[in-house]
Design a protein around this motif. Structure first.
Motif, short mmCIF file in Angstrom:
data_model
loop_
_atom_site.label_atom_id
_atom_site.label_comp_id
_atom_site.label_asym_id
_atom_site.label_seq_id
_atom_site.Cartn_x
_atom_site.Cartn_y
_atom_site.Cartn_z
N VAL A 1 28.11 -76.02 80.98
CA VAL A 1 27.17 -77.09 80.65
C VAL A 1 26.07 -76.55 79.72
N ARG A 2 25.59 -75.35 79.99
CA ARG A 2 24.59 -74.75 79.10
C ARG A 2 25.14 -74.56 77.69
N ALA A 3 26.40 -74.12 77.57
CA ALA A 3 27.02 -73.95 76.26
C ALA A 3 27.12 -75.30 75.54
N ALA A 4 27.44 -76.36 76.29
CA ALA A 4 27.51 -77.70 75.69
C ALA A 4 26.14 -78.14 75.20
N VAL A 5 25.10 -77.89 75.98
CA VAL A 5 23.74 -78.25 75.57
C VAL A 5 23.34 -77.47 74.32
N ASP A 6 23.69 -76.20 74.26
CA ASP A 6 23.41 -75.39 73.07
C ASP A 6 24.11 -75.98 71.84
N GLU A 7 25.34 -76.41 72.02
CA GLU A 7 26.11 -76.99 70.91
C GLU A 7 25.55 -78.35 70.49
N LEU A 8 25.07 -79.13 71.46
CA LEU A 8 24.53 -80.46 71.17
C LEU A 8 23.26 -80.38 70.33
N GLY A 9 22.44 -79.40 70.57
CA GLY A 9 21.16 -79.35 69.87
C GLY A 9 20.32 -80.55 70.25
N THR A 10 19.88 -81.32 69.26
CA THR A 10 19.07 -82.51 69.53
C THR A 10 19.90 -83.78 69.58
N ALA A 11 21.20 -83.67 69.36
CA ALA A 11 22.07 -84.86 69.36
C ALA A 11 22.25 -85.39 70.77
N ARG A 12 22.60 -86.65 70.85
CA ARG A 12 22.84 -87.32 72.12
C ARG A 12 24.27 -87.07 72.57
N LEU A 13 24.48 -86.97 73.86
CA LEU A 13 25.83 -86.78 74.40
C LEU A 13 26.60 -88.10 74.30
N SER A 14 27.78 -88.04 73.71
CA SER A 14 28.62 -89.23 73.55
C SER A 14 29.21 -89.65 74.89
N PRO A 15 29.36 -90.97 75.12
CA PRO A 15 30.04 -91.42 76.34
C PRO A 15 31.47 -90.89 76.42
N LEU A 16 32.08 -90.58 75.29
CA LEU A 16 33.45 -90.08 75.29
C LEU A 16 33.54 -88.65 75.78
N ALA A 17 32.42 -87.95 75.90
CA ALA A 17 32.44 -86.58 76.40
C ALA A 17 32.77 -86.54 77.89
N ALA A 18 32.78 -87.70 78.54
CA ALA A 18 33.10 -87.76 79.96
C ALA A 18 34.57 -88.07 80.20
N VAL A 19 35.32 -88.35 79.12
CA VAL A 19 36.71 -88.76 79.25
C VAL A 19 37.63 -87.60 78.93
N HIS A 20 38.52 -87.28 79.83
CA HIS A 20 39.48 -86.20 79.60
C HIS A 20 40.55 -86.64 78.61
#
Length: 137
Positions: free
Chosen positions: A102-121
């Motif tokens: 999760v920390r790696a994902a936050v680092d990659e996101l930067g200031t961008a918003r998390l997409s709803p599709l990031a919850a879909v496998h």
């Protein structure tokens, strides 16, 4: 004896302030300090912290699988063959724990918003033309 209205109102106000303060302090003192183990030490996937300006939370789902939230939005975690975890945001780097993923994902996101599709496998691209990593500008 008649109680003046001003005395009665002061008493009610003092009682309300005391009750509110006691409730707030009760919640504050029951929280573990920052960096301490999660409230439920029996949950191996439990974490709740601020990281990179975002609130990240994790816990075990109904079948024991890790569940992660970034600012209240679900982030899908996938188990790797090496025992690590990856996310749709950065599924090229295996992380040893759900918290590290999760920390790696936050680092990659930067200031961008998390997409709803990031919850879909299984969904790695956004049909509206967004980033293939689940990032929206």
């Amino acid at each position: 004896m008649i109680v003046p209205r001003r005395v009665a109102l002061r008493s009610l106000f003092a009682l309300a302030v005391t009750a509110f303060t006691g409730g707030a302090l009760g919640r504050i003192t029951s929280r573990p300090p920052a960096g301490a183990p999660a409230e439920n030490a029996r949950d191996p996937h439990a974490f709740d912290e601020m990281y990179g300006g975002r609130r990240i939370r994790g816990f075990s789902g109904p079948e024991g699988e890790p569940v992660a939230l970034v600012d209240g939005r679900p982030l899908h975690l996938m188990r790797c063959a090496d025992g690590g975890y990856v996310t749709p945001i950065d599924h090229y780097e295996s992380c040893p724990t759900p918290l590290a993923a999760v920390r790696a994902a936050v680092d990659e996101l930067g200031t961008a918003r998390l997409s709803p599709l990031a919850a879909v496998h299984g969904v790695h691209t956004d049909p509206t033309g967004g980033s293939p990593r689940g990032v929206h500008a």
